[in-house]
Design a protein around this motif. Structure first.
Motif, PDB file in Angstrom:
ATOM      1  N   GLY A 150      83.401 -39.046  46.062  1.00  0.00           N
ATOM      2  CA  GLY A 150      83.538 -40.141  47.013  1.00  0.00           C
ATOM      3  C   GLY A 150      84.851 -40.881  46.828  1.00  0.00           C
ATOM      4  O   GLY A 150      85.557 -41.186  47.809  1.00  0.00           O
ATOM      5  N   LEU A 151      85.224 -41.153  45.577  1.00  0.00           N
ATOM      6  CA  LEU A 151      86.486 -41.849  45.316  1.00  0.00           C
ATOM      7  C   LEU A 151      87.684 -40.969  45.643  1.00  0.00           C
ATOM      8  O   LEU A 151      88.729 -41.461  46.071  1.00  0.00           O
ATOM      9  CB  LEU A 151      86.529 -42.317  43.867  1.00  0.00           C
ATOM     10  N   PHE A 152      87.550 -39.670  45.455  1.00  0.00           N
ATOM     11  CA  PHE A 152      88.646 -38.750  45.805  1.00  0.00           C
ATOM     12  C   PHE A 152      88.920 -38.812  47.310  1.00  0.00           C
ATOM     13  O   PHE A 152      90.076 -38.854  47.741  1.00  0.00           O
ATOM     14  CB  PHE A 152      88.300 -37.325  45.378  1.00  0.00           C
ATOM     15  N   ILE A 153      87.850 -38.821  48.107  1.00  0.00           N
ATOM     16  CA  ILE A 153      88.020 -38.913  49.567  1.00  0.00           C
ATOM     17  C   ILE A 153      88.663 -40.242  49.940  1.00  0.00           C
ATOM     18  O   ILE A 153      89.576 -40.303  50.774  1.00  0.00           O
ATOM     19  CB  ILE A 153      86.651 -38.748  50.264  1.00  0.00           C
ATOM     20  N   VAL A 154      88.206 -41.331  49.306  1.00  0.00           N
ATOM     21  CA  VAL A 154      88.774 -42.648  49.572  1.00  0.00           C
ATOM     22  C   VAL A 154      90.258 -42.675  49.194  1.00  0.00           C
ATOM     23  O   VAL A 154      91.094 -43.223  49.934  1.00  0.00           O
ATOM     24  CB  VAL A 154      88.002 -43.735  48.784  1.00  0.00           C
ATOM     25  N   THR A 155      90.609 -42.068  48.059  1.00  0.00           N
ATOM     26  CA  THR A 155      92.009 -42.024  47.631  1.00  0.00           C
ATOM     27  C   THR A 155      92.857 -41.242  48.622  1.00  0.00           C
ATOM     28  O   THR A 155      93.973 -41.660  48.969  1.00  0.00           O
ATOM     29  CB  THR A 155      92.106 -41.388  46.227  1.00  0.00           C
ATOM     30  N   ALA A 156      92.346 -40.098  49.086  1.00  0.00           N
ATOM     31  CA  ALA A 156      93.078 -39.300  50.067  1.00  0.00           C
ATOM     32  C   ALA A 156      93.311 -40.096  51.343  1.00  0.00           C
ATOM     33  O   ALA A 156      94.405 -40.060  51.937  1.00  0.00           O
ATOM     34  CB  ALA A 156      92.307 -38.012  50.366  1.00  0.00           C
ATOM     35  N   LEU A 157      92.289 -40.835  51.784  1.00  0.00           N
ATOM     36  CA  LEU A 157      92.437 -41.667  52.980  1.00  0.00           C
ATOM     37  C   LEU A 157      93.452 -42.780  52.750  1.00  0.00           C
ATOM     38  O   LEU A 157      94.245 -43.110  53.644  1.00  0.00           O
ATOM     39  CB  LEU A 157      91.081 -42.256  53.367  1.00  0.00           C
ATOM     40  N   ALA A 158      93.436 -43.391  51.566  1.00  0.00           N
ATOM     41  CA  ALA A 158      94.385 -44.462  51.253  1.00  0.00           C
ATOM     42  C   ALA A 158      95.817 -43.945  51.277  1.00  0.00           C
ATOM     43  O   ALA A 158      96.728 -44.602  51.817  1.00  0.00           O
ATOM     44  CB  ALA A 158      94.065 -45.071  49.892  1.00  0.00           C
ATOM     45  N   TYR A 159      96.038 -42.748  50.714  1.00  0.00           N
ATOM     46  CA  TYR A 159      97.380 -42.164  50.737  1.00  0.00           C
ATOM     47  C   TYR A 159      97.790 -41.813  52.170  1.00  0.00           C
ATOM     48  O   TYR A 159      98.965 -41.952  52.544  1.00  0.00           O
ATOM     49  CB  TYR A 159      97.420 -40.913  49.855  1.00  0.00           C
ATOM     50  N   THR A 160      96.835 -41.370  52.970  1.00  0.00           N
ATOM     51  CA  THR A 160      97.134 -41.066  54.374  1.00  0.00           C
ATOM     52  C   THR A 160      97.534 -42.330  55.126  1.00  0.00           C
ATOM     53  O   THR A 160      98.507 -42.336  55.898  1.00  0.00           O
ATOM     54  CB  THR A 160      95.906 -40.419  55.051  1.00  0.00           C
TER      55      THR A 160
END
Length: 631
Positions: A37-47
């Protein structure tokens, strides 16, 4: 960028899922779910960061975007509380920082917390903390920030007190919660004063020049200071509590009672920088009250020196890092305090150091966790010579130490150099002061480094070993970031006025700071690299200062004396006695009188007709006799 809402909702969902259903999951499943879940959130934040910073500027400035906003409470035409997402350079930067460090902590925790009771609960609390902090930085208004501010406090309370069967952990969590609540009371009062006069909670309205707090307050004063100054000082009080500025710093060292990855999360990039972020968010308003900026400078400079001196003599590695955090956060506060809209170097430098410090301080705490995991102790006396047993941890920890000491080409050199340049530009006195603190930083960090990895090797029940892969991968990643983050043209993205600031190294300041750092490192090397009695002799020669610094200058004892001896015993105990004996005693006496009287006259209501007739006849006779006598 409407999808940015998922950055908030996904951690909240993970908290609910793990909190409600985690007990039905295996440790592995719970850990993978939370980390994924945090990995997806991190990817979205970088996007979001990539899309935001590649958008065309308007008049050379990145625009403020509000992709989501709903009105929650309506008070007046202008005054209302909304819930939404605000994207601007500092909030986008904070999204990257928080998600990066939180992801590393999640991944690291899979190995560090392996086999712990409450593993699923731990990951649920991590998700709640991440949700709270992310909601804080993207808040569109100051009241929404306050809501998430309190959620951050609640989730940190849960994480610090994770080992709730330990009395020390329970005490530390309560201490953190209570101290920050006192500070947050000032924050709330400041919000109410600010919103009362400006008639808005909205950050965009407060900071874009649409509303002036000085004109809104109409020059009103209280105790010799303007209402505007009181409002901003009280808001800063909340930030000082969350960022552990003196004298509200006492909760942070005790927060070490939580699991070490929690220490990395709280002390690196999240909770403790919330106060710095608050001042930066309201920076245009603070510029209208320069006396409050001066106050921030004074408190920050004193806190930086105080914490650095205390860190020089601590023996628990996590407490050394805790006081280091206090000192480094104070660096950021000083940088904001010396800044102004006309000279925004301090603002940019503060945010730059926030970014770089998050990475290398998380690396230091996670490295400390790997060390504790290997030797099962926090005390430096139980370590020594670990470099040959833990080569990866050794190299990554050394990189972090060089970065925080300000040695080029590591990231801490670039951001700290900008802070020192900003401070020297404002005041030579404060510049020298902060340069001395920088030297102390280099000394105590390499004192820590040598005591752990060099020095005399301690005896261990089991041979120390390198951390498992799931723990050292975050160390390697953060070390790589620490090596390259200083070369990011940070001033092109985050500045006080939105216009690009071209970073250039002030050679005189840079050379001076590096020389001071090298002196600190050389002194630590001379004292601690090899076993000798020089540290003991030096401590003995300054026994008074050493003792005071080791006991944190007895600030905790002063608080204990004030709260227990004066407030509890001197004020609360007499009030409690008055309440028990006078207030309760009066009520109890009335009840006793009523009960006793009722007992003695109960025969008057016996229900027997003969008794009523007798009383009636006797009464009639008495009345008749009185009437005859009177006539």
């Amino acid at each position: 960028m409407e999808y940015s809402l998922i950055i908030l909702l996904l951690p909240l969902f993970m908290f609910l899922l793990l909190g409600l259903c985690g007990h039905k999951m295996s440790h592995r499943t719970a850990g993978l779910l939370g980390t994924t879940g945090l990995f997806i959130v991190t990817a979205l934040a970088y996007t979001v960061a990539f899309q935001y910073f590649t958008l065309p500027r308007v008049d050379g400035v990145y625009q403020t975007l509000i992709p989501f906003n709903i009105e929650w409470l309506h008070f007046t035409e202008h005054l209302h509380i909304s819930l939404g997402i605000l994207l601007d350079p500092i909030s986008v930067m904070m999204l990257v920082v928080i998600t990066t460090v939180s992801l590393m902590v999640h991944l690291y925790s899979i190995g560090y917390m392996h086999g712990e009771v409450g593993f699923q609960r731990y990951f649920a609390f991590l998700s709640l903390f991440s949700f709270s902090m992310l909601g804080l930085v993207v808040a569109t208004n100051i009241f929404q920030m306050y809501i998430f501010w309190e959620l951050v406090g609640a989730s940190s309370y849960l994480l610090i007190g994770f080992y709730y069967t330990k009395a020390s952990a329970v005490s530390a969590s309560k201490k953190a919660f209570i101290v920050t609540r006192f500070a947050d009371l000032g924050f709330l009062v400041g919000i109410l004063i600010l919103s009362f006069y400006t008639e808005t909670f909205d950050f965009k309205t407060l900071t874009d020049g649409s509303v002036s707090i000085l004109s809104s307050t109409g020059g009103k004063t209280f105790l010799g200071f303007s209402i505007a100054s009181w409002a901003m000082a009280l808001i800063f009080m909340g930030g000082a509590g969350k960022s552990a500025m003196f004298p509200l710093h006492i909760w942070l060292p005790d927060a070490m009672e939580g699991p070490t990855p929690v220490s990395a999360l709280i002390h690196a990039a999240t909770m403790v920088v919330a106060g710095v972020y608050l001042v930066a968010r309201l920076f245009p308003v603070y510029c209208m009250t320069p006396e409050v900026l001066d106050l921030i400078t004074y408190i920050g400079a004193f806190t930086a020196l105080y914490a650095a001196v205390v860190a020089c003599v601590q023996t628990d590695i996590k407490r050394v890092l805790a006081f280091s955090t206090i000192s480094q956060i104070a660096f950021m506060m000083v940088s904001l305090g010396v800044a102004s809209e006309a000279a925004g170097l301090g603002y940019m430098a503060s945010m730059f150091h926030l970014f770089t410090h998050a990475m290398f301080k998380a690396l230091l705490f996670l490295g400390a966790g790997a060390i504790i995991h290997a030797v099962h102790s926090n005390e430096m006396s139980h370590m020594g010579g670990l470099r040959k047993y833990m080569p990866i941890t050794h190299i990554t920890f050394l990189i972090a130490c060089l970065a925080i000491a300000g040695i080029p080409p590591f990231s801490g050199f670039f951001s700290k150099d900008e802070i020192l340049a900003a401070v020297f530009e404002k005041s030579t006195f404060w510049g020298v002061w902060m340069a001395v603190v920088a030297g102390l930083t280099a000394f105590y960090m390499f004192r820590l480094y040598y005591n752990i990895f060099w020095g005399k090797e301690a005896e261990h029940e089991h041979t120390p070993h390198e951390a498992p892969k799931v723990m050292y991968i975050p160390l390697v990643f953060l070390a790589l970031v620490t090596c390259v983050a200083g070369f990011i043209p940070f001033g092109e993205f985050v500045t006080s006025d939105g216009l690009p600031y071209h970073i250039h190294i002030e050679m005189s300041v840079a050379v001076t700071s590096v020389i001071i750092a090298i002196i600190g490192i050389v002194l630590a090397t001379w004292l601690y690299k090899n076993p000798n009695d020089k540290p003991a002799r030096m401590a003995a020669s300054m026994s008074g200062l050493y003792k005071w610094a080791y006991h944190r200058f007895y600030i905790d004892e002063v608080y204990q004396f004030i709260t227990h001896k004066i407030i509890f015993n001197g004020i609360c105990s007499p009030i409690a006695w008055f309440d028990r004996h006078v207030i309760d005693g009066s009520m109890n006496m009335l009840a006793w009188i009523t009960q006793t009287t009722s007992y003695h006259i109960r025969g008057l209501q016996s229900g027997r007709l003969q008794s009523y007739a007798l009383v009636f006849i006797l009464g009639a006779m008495i009345i008749a006799i009185i009437a005859v006598i009177c006539l």
